[in-house]
Scaffold this active site. Sequence first.
Site, PDB file in Angstrom:
ATOM      1  N   HIS A 385      -3.199 -24.895   5.035  1.00  0.00           N
ATOM      2  CA  HIS A 385      -3.241 -26.044   5.573  1.00  0.00           C
ATOM      3  C   HIS A 385      -2.349 -26.118   6.845  1.00  0.00           C
ATOM      4  O   HIS A 385      -0.962 -25.779   6.593  1.00  0.00           O
ATOM      5  CB  HIS A 385      -3.226 -27.210   4.745  1.00  0.00           C
ATOM      6  CG  HIS A 385      -3.447 -28.530   5.295  1.00  0.00           C
ATOM      7  ND1 HIS A 385      -2.428 -29.587   5.178  1.00  0.00           N
ATOM      8  CD2 HIS A 385      -4.303 -29.080   6.211  1.00  0.00           C
ATOM      9  CE1 HIS A 385      -2.738 -30.695   5.803  1.00  0.00           C
ATOM     10  NE2 HIS A 385      -4.039 -30.362   6.609  1.00  0.00           N
ATOM     11  N   GLU A 387      -1.201 -29.174   9.209  1.00  0.00           N
ATOM     12  CA  GLU A 387      -1.229 -30.307   9.692  1.00  0.00           C
ATOM     13  C   GLU A 387      -0.115 -30.441  11.006  1.00  0.00           C
ATOM     14  O   GLU A 387       0.952 -30.227  10.714  1.00  0.00           O
ATOM     15  CB  GLU A 387      -0.835 -31.560   8.771  1.00  0.00           C
ATOM     16  CG  GLU A 387      -0.670 -32.993   9.295  1.00  0.00           C
ATOM     17  CD  GLU A 387      -2.320 -33.313  10.038  1.00  0.00           C
ATOM     18  OE1 GLU A 387      -3.187 -33.509   9.314  1.00  0.00           O
ATOM     19  OE2 GLU A 387      -2.054 -33.490  11.471  1.00  0.00           O
ATOM     20  N   HIS A 465      -9.506 -30.527  11.573  1.00  0.00           N
ATOM     21  CA  HIS A 465      -9.781 -31.867  11.320  1.00  0.00           C
ATOM     22  C   HIS A 465      -9.339 -32.426  12.638  1.00  0.00           C
ATOM     23  O   HIS A 465      -8.242 -31.816  13.199  1.00  0.00           O
ATOM     24  CB  HIS A 465      -9.093 -32.465  10.202  1.00  0.00           C
ATOM     25  CG  HIS A 465      -9.951 -32.174   9.033  1.00  0.00           C
ATOM     26  ND1 HIS A 465     -10.399 -33.074   8.080  1.00  0.00           N
ATOM     27  CD2 HIS A 465     -10.604 -30.962   8.525  1.00  0.00           C
ATOM     28  CE1 HIS A 465     -11.192 -32.721   7.068  1.00  0.00           C
ATOM     29  NE2 HIS A 465     -11.576 -31.353   7.422  1.00  0.00           N
ATOM     30  N   GLU A 466      -9.804 -33.672  12.867  1.00  0.00           N
ATOM     31  CA  GLU A 466      -9.223 -34.491  14.069  1.00  0.00           C
ATOM     32  C   GLU A 466      -9.377 -33.242  15.380  1.00  0.00           C
ATOM     33  O   GLU A 466      -8.520 -33.180  16.234  1.00  0.00           O
ATOM     34  CB  GLU A 466      -7.800 -35.037  14.112  1.00  0.00           C
ATOM     35  CG  GLU A 466      -7.435 -36.052  13.161  1.00  0.00           C
ATOM     36  CD  GLU A 466      -7.523 -35.318  11.721  1.00  0.00           C
ATOM     37  OE1 GLU A 466      -6.754 -34.531  11.575  1.00  0.00           O
ATOM     38  OE2 GLU A 466      -8.003 -35.961  10.678  1.00  0.00           O
ATOM     39  N   GLU A 490     -12.744 -39.054   3.068  1.00  0.00           N
ATOM     40  CA  GLU A 490     -11.400 -39.736   2.940  1.00  0.00           C
ATOM     41  C   GLU A 490     -11.696 -41.211   3.067  1.00  0.00           C
ATOM     42  O   GLU A 490     -10.949 -42.144   2.553  1.00  0.00           O
ATOM     43  CB  GLU A 490     -10.367 -39.214   4.053  1.00  0.00           C
ATOM     44  CG  GLU A 490     -10.918 -39.300   5.317  1.00  0.00           C
ATOM     45  CD  GLU A 490      -9.853 -38.649   6.406  1.00  0.00           C
ATOM     46  OE1 GLU A 490      -8.969 -37.999   5.830  1.00  0.00           O
ATOM     47  OE2 GLU A 490     -10.137 -38.513   7.679  1.00  0.00           O
TER      48      GLU A 490
HETATM   49  C1  NOJ Z   1      -6.640 -35.984   8.160  1.00  0.00           C
HETATM   50  C2  NOJ Z   1      -7.621 -35.063   7.367  1.00  0.00           C
HETATM   51  O1  NOJ Z   1      -8.930 -35.266   7.663  1.00  0.00           O
HETATM   52  C3  NOJ Z   1      -7.541 -35.202   5.872  1.00  0.00           C
HETATM   53  O2  NOJ Z   1      -8.557 -34.238   5.324  1.00  0.00           O
HETATM   54  C4  NOJ Z   1      -5.915 -34.472   5.580  1.00  0.00           C
HETATM   55  O3  NOJ Z   1      -5.754 -34.655   4.106  1.00  0.00           O
HETATM   56  C5  NOJ Z   1      -5.035 -35.454   6.251  1.00  0.00           C
HETATM   57  N1  NOJ Z   1      -5.370 -35.402   7.631  1.00  0.00           N
HETATM   58  C6  NOJ Z   1      -3.557 -34.919   6.233  1.00  0.00           C
HETATM   59  O4  NOJ Z   1      -3.443 -33.491   6.858  1.00  0.00           O
HETATM   60 CA    CA Z   2      -9.731 -37.193   9.581  1.00  0.00          CA
END
Ligand code: NOJ
Ligand code: CA
Length: 682
Positions: A385, A387, A465-466, A490
């Site tokens: 992951h 982010e 994501h995003e 989510e």
């Molecule tokens: C948004 C993502 O869609 C979600 O899956 C993730 O847990 C959070 N960001 C944190 O990265």
């Molecule tokens: Ca998201």
Amino acid sequence: MHICNLARFGLTLTALLSASTAAARDDMTHEVCSPDTRTCFLLTTVGEIPTYRVTRDGKPVIAPSRLGFMLRGDGKFEHATALGQASFSEADERWEQPWGENRWVRDHYREMKVPIVELIGGKRRIELIARVFDHGVGFRFAFPDQPQLHDVQIDEELTEFNIAGTAEAWWIPAGEWNRYEYLYSRTPANQVGTAHSPISFRRDDGLHIAIHEAALVNYASFWLQRIDGQRFRTRLSPSSQPSKVRRAAPFETPWRTILIAEDAPGLYAASDMILSLNEPNKLGDVSWVKPLKYIGIWWAMHLDQASWHSGPKHGATTENTLKYIDFAAKHGFDAVLVEGWNDGWDGNWIGDHGRNFDFATAYPDFDMDRIAAHARKMGVAIMGHHETAGNSGRYAAQMDAAFDYYARHGIPAVKTGYVADAGGVLHRDKDGNDIWDWHDGQYQVRHHQAVVEAAAKRRISINAHEPVKDTGLRRTWPNMVSREGARGMEYQAWGDPPNPPEHEANLAFTRMLSGPMDYTPGIVSLVGKGGRRIPSTLAKQLANYVVIYSPVQMAADLPEHYEARPAAFDFIKRVPADWEVTRVLGGAIGDYAVFARQRRGGDDWYVGGVTDKAARDFTVDFAFLPAGKRYSATIWRDGAGGGIDGDPFAMAIETKTVTAATTWPVRMAAGGGFAIALTPAR
Ligand code: NOJ
Ligand code: CA
């Protein structure tokens, strides 16, 4: 050619004559039709402005719509143009997806190329390339290299889509702060604002039309801005640079795509056209790109039972991760997603724009070596992951080291994330100043491509994501396996409001036309943060595995919730994430959707059906099965008294023998659905 063609544009002879006095060239119309001849794309100039239209069975689908560009330097490319000679070709090929909804895709079209030349000024020239398929059209512009058009700076693209006939639309807003994460609006087409694509339309006469783009490479995404009536125009996503797109000629724009079908299932079936418009695989052997089913240290954070950041609630501890690995191994999952394992989550990671993220340094309570060794021993992969909080500049600077780190630990797939408001993608100029860009502008489109190429060098797949919207690039870079790009599960934890019951039936015929979605289904507890109820039945949570396609498919709930619901968990364990064939058995946008899919390389089939807040009867017709073979079919369906207004956990499980001649009426409760697993009967 063709006075008659012009008449089919809806022009009167007088208009035609006055137009042609103004411009002697306005009488030239070029036309190309689909292999079945029913769908046609016609290009002409009207008042010396390039103008196209699309017909089906001779009737308008896209009414006359202008084409052009605002170019920096020499100004608008639109007025005083003429068409050159058209050239034609055709193709009928079958290509194999390394993974996907269907193993084989037929790429069958007729193509026309037409030069569009300025009659004045620098006499610049572009070329329109149109491919017409039986169920849709793709067209793009080529910018050949020429002294007066070498450093091409596009301020705006002026491609119009003038929807013919009265239509309704299903759409999400573009240019708003939350990127693509909006609830779908269903409005008359003439009440759409500025929308993202794919946008789907249903006309009064039932015809379905969806507009999107294909092969978005080194260019800005478009939004569809309604100009008046049902006339839309591309508006390119903004840029921090003076122009929204800057390219050196020669280059081609992405394809502008129009899917045309009789109904919603037809739209979905037609959408592989978008894939076919992308370049073939550039990565060579991609046997290392593996569809997978995964669980994750994830939902607990969204429930606020665990934290991404360090401290007493830290989710990504060694101990917890080892437990998840054991659970995955016990139940046959391929991977465990671990979020919040790396440095940088402490404090306000969103407000700080991810300036503290370090993608190759684990928190002290996360022992990557030990975890990777245990995962290897148990035959389970870790899904990494990254982010970024939209700090693409920081990520780009670290990503080689970050992917090397993951490759060293045997990690085959990484979920990336760009949590930041739209317009909040951060990078730096050469003097170290902050620069802000959009999630779907040219900068970020290039960023995603760079990420996917850097990951491919280490045999790592990407699940963003995003993201920027999907335009079928998985054909070219098959390690671009999935993405978010819509409201996912989510929102059932904390969304205000949560995703309503019609959400999946909306997604199936809008967002899903563009490609896989990491929807993260399977919340069998049916509760979000603080115990709030999720507006879904248990059976629908299972159906989503078949309806919402992703080659990386999550079982998103907590392990203890699965242990508490073994009958539901059984289906989640069985359902594959990679398919040989897909058939849409029924559906209406936002109302319901029923899909049947055959396991890739297997002879078992799965059916999933979802409905909106209305209870609904659907008769499954098993005609998709091979004739003469008997199958054992087990159904997980809403039980008596079920539904979101009743007992959402009420679920009946039955098994019977079916053949291609069987029909099976199924009742979906309000907010419910059903799932069927079919295996050849012994
Ligand atoms: C948004 C993502 O869609 C979600 O899956 C993730 O847990 C959070 N960001 C944190 O990265
Ligand atoms: Ca998201």
